[in-house]
Write an enzyme that holds these catalytic residues in place. Structure first.
Site, PDB file in Angstrom:
ATOM      1  CG  HIS A 504      42.916   9.391   8.025  1.00  0.00           C
ATOM      2  ND1 HIS A 504      42.962   8.537   6.950  1.00  0.00           N
ATOM      3  CD2 HIS A 504      41.591   9.587   8.295  1.00  0.00           C
ATOM      4  CE1 HIS A 504      41.719   8.236   6.578  1.00  0.00           C
ATOM      5  NE2 HIS A 504      40.873   8.850   7.390  1.00  0.00           N
ATOM      6  CD  GLU A 505      39.797  11.394  11.184  1.00  0.00           C
ATOM      7  OE1 GLU A 505      38.964  12.206  10.700  1.00  0.00           O
ATOM      8  OE2 GLU A 505      39.701  10.162  11.009  1.00  0.00           O
ATOM      9  CG  HIS A 508      38.465  13.388   6.528  1.00  0.00           C
ATOM     10  ND1 HIS A 508      38.001  12.978   5.300  1.00  0.00           N
ATOM     11  CD2 HIS A 508      38.663  12.243   7.243  1.00  0.00           C
ATOM     12  CE1 HIS A 508      37.920  11.659   5.268  1.00  0.00           C
ATOM     13  NE2 HIS A 508      38.315  11.194   6.442  1.00  0.00           N
TER      14      HIS A 508
END
Length: 714
Positions: A504-505, A508
C-alpha cells in the site's frame, strides 16, 4: 503529513491543518549560531543532492526557518507591489517559484517530526507553527497580492495556458478566497485568531496522544499468561521488556505490532481486556494528556472559521476541494455501505458467540474478544491460521516482491545505495532506474518501530519532482512503517495485513517516483484526500496474485515457495471478517463527518457526543470505531478532518481499476502504461475525475467495491 512548499502552497496546506503551541525560551536560546555553519544555507554537496542529515542539528532549524520566512515575505511583497501589469508569469508562476529556502528546511524538519520526534523537536514545532500560520495568513490576506491574482484569474479565458497552468491559476485564486481574501478587516483578524488557536490545540492533541501511547504497558511476569501467543511475539515482548527496564519479563504496549497479535492470540481474557482498553482509552483517562476538551474545542473553532468564511459547516468548507464536493455526497456513499456492513458484522458476532457457548464459555462476546475469536473461526472455517503464512512473508522478501511488481508493470528497477546520507541507521536507500537505464529518483525506507516515531505508516518526500526551474529535478521519496525488529537470527516476519501495508505505502511512493509534472505543488501525491489513496489501494491487489507470490513469498528458512494450498486458503478467507473491518472503519468515518457537520460553536461533551451518534447509527457494543474521538489524530492533529471517508471513496476507484487489470491481465502493458500516464504521472495537474475517465473510459462503479467486500446483495 503536509509539506511546506512555496509560500502559496504553504498557505493552502495550512488552511485546514495547523499545529502550534507556546514559545520555548530554551529552544530559542540554542538558535544563536553562526549563519555560515548552517547546512540549510549551503548547497547540498551529497549524492543526489539529498540533505546531509549527519550535519543537521536541531539548533539549525529555527534560524533556517527564520531566514526562509523572511525571504518568502520579501518575495511575496515584491510580487504584490510590482508596478507591472499582472500576468500569469509575474504573479501566479512567480509565487509558485518563491520560497526555495523555506521549502528546503521544511522538507527536512517536517519529514522527520513523525519519525525522529523528541522533546526538543516538539518544542521547535511549537515555536514554528504560529510563525508559519502567520505567514500563511499574511499571504492569503494581502489585498494587493489578491488583487493581482484576481486580475489574472478574471482574464483567464484570454490567456493561452497549458492545462497544468490553468489548474495552478484556479487553485491559487480559490485558495485566496478560501483563505479569507474577500473578508473585511475585522473578519480577517478573527480568521487569524482562529487559525492560531486551531494550530495550538491540534499540536497539543498530537503530543497528548504520543505521550499516552508511549506510556502504556502491560507487564507480564508469569509465563502461563503468554498462552496462545506465537514464539516470535513472545520474543519481541521480552525485548520490549528489556528496553523498558523489565528484564526477565514480557511487555505489551498499544503499538500495533504489539497490540494486534496480543488481541489475536492471547488466551488470557483479562489481559486482552487490559490491552484493548489501554488502546481505546488513549486520551480519555481524565489526566494531563486527556484529549476530550481539545477535540471539542477544535471542532468548535473549525465551525466558527467556516462561518467566517461563509460556509455552513467545516465539512462544507473542506469538501469543496474534494472529489466528493459536498457532505451530502459523502453521507450518501457511507449510508449506502453502512447497513450491509453492519448486518454482516452482526452475523460475525453471532458466530463468535456460538463458538463461545460451544466451548462452555459463560460470558457474552465483548470488543476485546473479537480479534481472538475471529482468528479461531478463521482457523476452524478455512483451516487457516494467520501465523501460518508469516514465515513466507519476511520483510526483505516482501520488499523484493514489490520491486518485482513495479518492474513487471513499468520496467523500473531498484538498486540499493550505501553512499547516501540517512537520518537513522534503520533507513535503507534505493535508486530507481527507468527501463532505458535513466536514473529516476531515490526511494528511502524506514521500517522498524521506535518510540521517536508516531504510529501508523505513511509516504512523503524530501524532494518532489518538478521542472519549473529549468531542470528535471528527480524526486526523493520515503516510506515510514512500524514493523517489529528482527529478533536474533530470525528476520522480521510480516502478517498478511502488514505485507499488504508495505504494498500500500509503495503505491503512494511509486506515484511520487513516476511523477511527471512541471510545478512542484502539483506533482506526486498532490491530490484530494478522497482520491490520493486510490493508487496505494490498487497496489495492494498484486500482492495476492500467484504469479507475484511465487517470486517473493518464500519460507525464510527453507526457501520453499508458499504452497498453492495456503494461497487458496487465504483467498477463500478474503471476505472473512469484512463486516467487522468495514464497520469499524465506517464508524470512524461517520464520526469524523458528524464532528465536522456540527452547526453550532457550542462545546460538546466528547464522550457523550460520540456515544450518542454511535448509538444513533446502531453500532454494536462489540465493535469500537477504528479511531475514537480522543485518539483520532487523523482529523484532530492531521489533515484528514472531514476526509477520513476518503479511503472508501478511493476504494471505489481501486476496485473499478482492478476489474480492468483482471480482465486484460495483471501485467498487461497497455493497461499499465495507461494507468501510469493518466493516473500516476499527472499528480494534481487536472481534475482527478477527468484523468480517471481517460484511463478507464468511464466513471468508476461502486459494484466492484461491494462485491469485493462481500456486501453486494445477491
Amino acid at each position: 503529513m503536509k509539506k511546506i512548499l512555496t509560500p502559496i502552497a504553504l498557505a493552502i496546506a495550512l488552511a485546514g491543518c495547523q499545529a502550534t503551541g507556546d514559545n520555548n525560551e530554551s529552544v530559542a536560546a540554542k538558535t544563536e549560531i553562526a549563519t555560515q555553519a548552517n547546512p540549510f544555507f549551503e548547497k547540498y554537496e551529497t549524492p543526489f543532492g539529498i540533505a546531509p542529515f549527519e550535519k543537521i542539528k536541531n539548533e539549525h532549524y529555527l534560524p533556517a526557518f527564520a531566514k526562509g520566512i523572511a525571504q518568502s515575505k520579501a518575495q511575496t511583497l515584491e510580487i504584490a507591489n510590482s508596478p507591472l501589469k499582472p500576468t500569469f508569469e509575474n504573479t501566479i508562476e512567480a509565487m509558485e517559484k518563491s520560497g526555495v529556502l523555506l521549502n528546503k528546511v521544511s522538507n527536512v524538519f517536517y519529514g522527520l517530526t513523525g519519525s525522529m520526534s523528541s522533546d526538543e523537536v516538539r518544542a521547535i514545532a511549537k515555536e514554528l507553527s504560529p510563525k508559519l500560520s502567520a505567514l500563511s495568513d499574511d499571504i492569503l490576506l494581502n489585498e494587493k497580492l489578491f488583487k493581482r491574482v484576481k486580475s489574472v484569474y478574471d482574464n483567464k479565458d484570454t490567456l493561452e495556458l497549458r492545462v497544468d497552468q490553468k489548474t495552478l491559476l484556479e487553485v491559487t485564486y480559490k485558495s485566496f478566497v478560501r483563505g479569507g481574501a474577500n473578508l473585511n478587516e475585522n473578519e480577517k483578524q478573527q480568521l487569524r485568531d482562529l487559525n492560531q488557536e486551531i494550530s495550538k490545540l491540534s499540536l497539543k492533541f498530537g503530543e497528548n496522544l504520543l505521550a499516552e501511547t508511549n506510556s502504556f504497558e502491560v507487564v507480564i511476569d508469569k509465563e502461563s499468561d503468554l498462552a496462545g501467543l506465537p514464539a516470535d511475539i513472545i520474543a519481541a515482548a521480552a525485548q520490549t521488556a528489556i528496553e523498558r527496564g523489565h528484564k526477565g519479563k514480557w511487555v505489551f504496549t498499544t503499538h500495533r505490532p504489539s497490540k494486534n497479535p496480543f488481541l489475536t492470540y492471547a488466551e488470557n481474557r483479562e489481559l486482552r481486556k487490559a490491552v484493548y482498553n489501554g488502546y481505546t482509552h488513549r486520551g480519555d483517562n481524565n489526566n494531563e494528556f486527556d484529549n476530550k476538551k481539545l477535540a471539542s474545542k477544535i471542532a468548535s473553532l473549525r465551525y466558527q472559521r467556516a462561518q467566517v468564511l461563509g460556509y455552513k459547516t467545516h465539512a462544507d468548507y473542506v469538501l469543496e476541494n474534494a472529489t466528493a464536493k459536498t457532505p451530502q455526497n459523502v453521507f450518501k456513499l457511507l449510508d449506502q455501505v453502512w447497513p450491509a456492513a453492519l448486518a454482516k458484522a452482526k452475523i460475525e458476532a453471532a458466530d463468535m458467540q456460538k463458538m463461545i457457548d460451544a466451548e462452555g464459555g459463560k460470558f457474552e462476546l465483548e470488543a476485546w474478544d473479537w480479534w481472538y475469536y475471529a482468528e479461531k473461526i478463521r482457523k476452524d472455517r478455512y483451516d487457516l491460521d494467520a501465523s501460518e503464512a508469516k514465515p513466507y512473508f519476511s520483510l526483505e522478501n516482501t520488499l523484493q516482491g514489490i520491486f518485482y511488481t513495479a518492474e513487471k508493470l513499468w520496467g523500473v528497477t531498484f538498486v540499493e545505495r550505501f553512499d547516501v546520507p540517512k537520518y537513522h541507521e534503520d533507513v535503507r536507500t534505493f535508486e530507481m532506474f527507468e527501463k532505458d537505464g535513466t536514473s529516476a529518483g531515490l526511494f528511502l525506507t524506514d521500517h522498524y518501530v521506535r518510540e521517536s516515531k508516531r504510529g501508523g505508516a505513511w509516504m512523503s518526500s524530501f524532494r518532489k519532482q518538478q521542472r519549473m526551474y529549468g531542470e528535471d529535478v528527480k524526486p526523493i521519496i520515503y516510506n515510514v512503517l512500524n514493523y517489529p525488529r528482527p529478533v536474533g537470527d530470525t528476520p522480521t516476519l510480516l502478517t498478511f495485513d502488514q505485507a499488504s501495508t508495505l504494498f500500500h505505502e509503495f503505491g503512494h511512493a511509486i506515484q511520487g517516483l513516476l511523477s511527471n509534472g512541471y510545478y512542484r505543488s502539483q506533482t506526486g501525491t498532490a491530490l484530494p484526500r478522497d482520491y490520493v489513496e486510490y493508487p496505494s489501494q490498487v497496489m495492494e491487489n498484486w500482492m495476492m496474485e500467484p504469479e507475484v507470490l511465487a517470486q517473493f513469498a518464500k519460507h525464510y528458512k527453507t526457501g520453499e515457495v508458499i504452497p498453492m494450498a495456503l494461497i487458496e486458503k487465504i483467498q477463500a478467507a478474503g471476505q472473512f471478517n469484512q463486516g467487522f473491518g468495514t464497520t469499524e472503519y465506517l464508524a470512524a468515518a461517520l464520526l469524523d463527518m458528524n464532528w465536522h457537520s456540527l452547526e453550532t460553536a457550542e462545546l460538546q461533551d466528547a464522550d457523550a457526543f460520540e456515544k450518542s451518534y454511535l448509538d444513533k447509527i446502531g453500532l454494536i457494543k462489540e465493535i469500537a470505531p477504528r479511531y475514537r474521538t480522543t485518539y483520532f489524530s487523523h482529523i484532530f492533529a492531521g489533515g484528514y478532518s472531514s476526509g477520513y471517508y476518503g479511503y472508501i471513496w478511493s476504494n471505489i476507484y481501486d476496485a473499478d481499476t482492478w476489474e480492468v487489470f483482471k480482465e486484460k491481465g495483471i501485467f498487461d502493458q497497455a493497461t499499465a502504461e495507461g494507468y501510469r500516464k493518466h493516473v500516476l504521472e499527472p499528480g494534481g495537474t487536472e481534475d482527478p475525475a477527468l484523468m480517471y475517465k481517460r484511463f478507464r473510459g468511464q466513471d468508476p462503479k461502486i459494484e466492484p467495491l461491494l462485491k469485493r467486500r462481500g456486501l453486494l446483495n445477491k
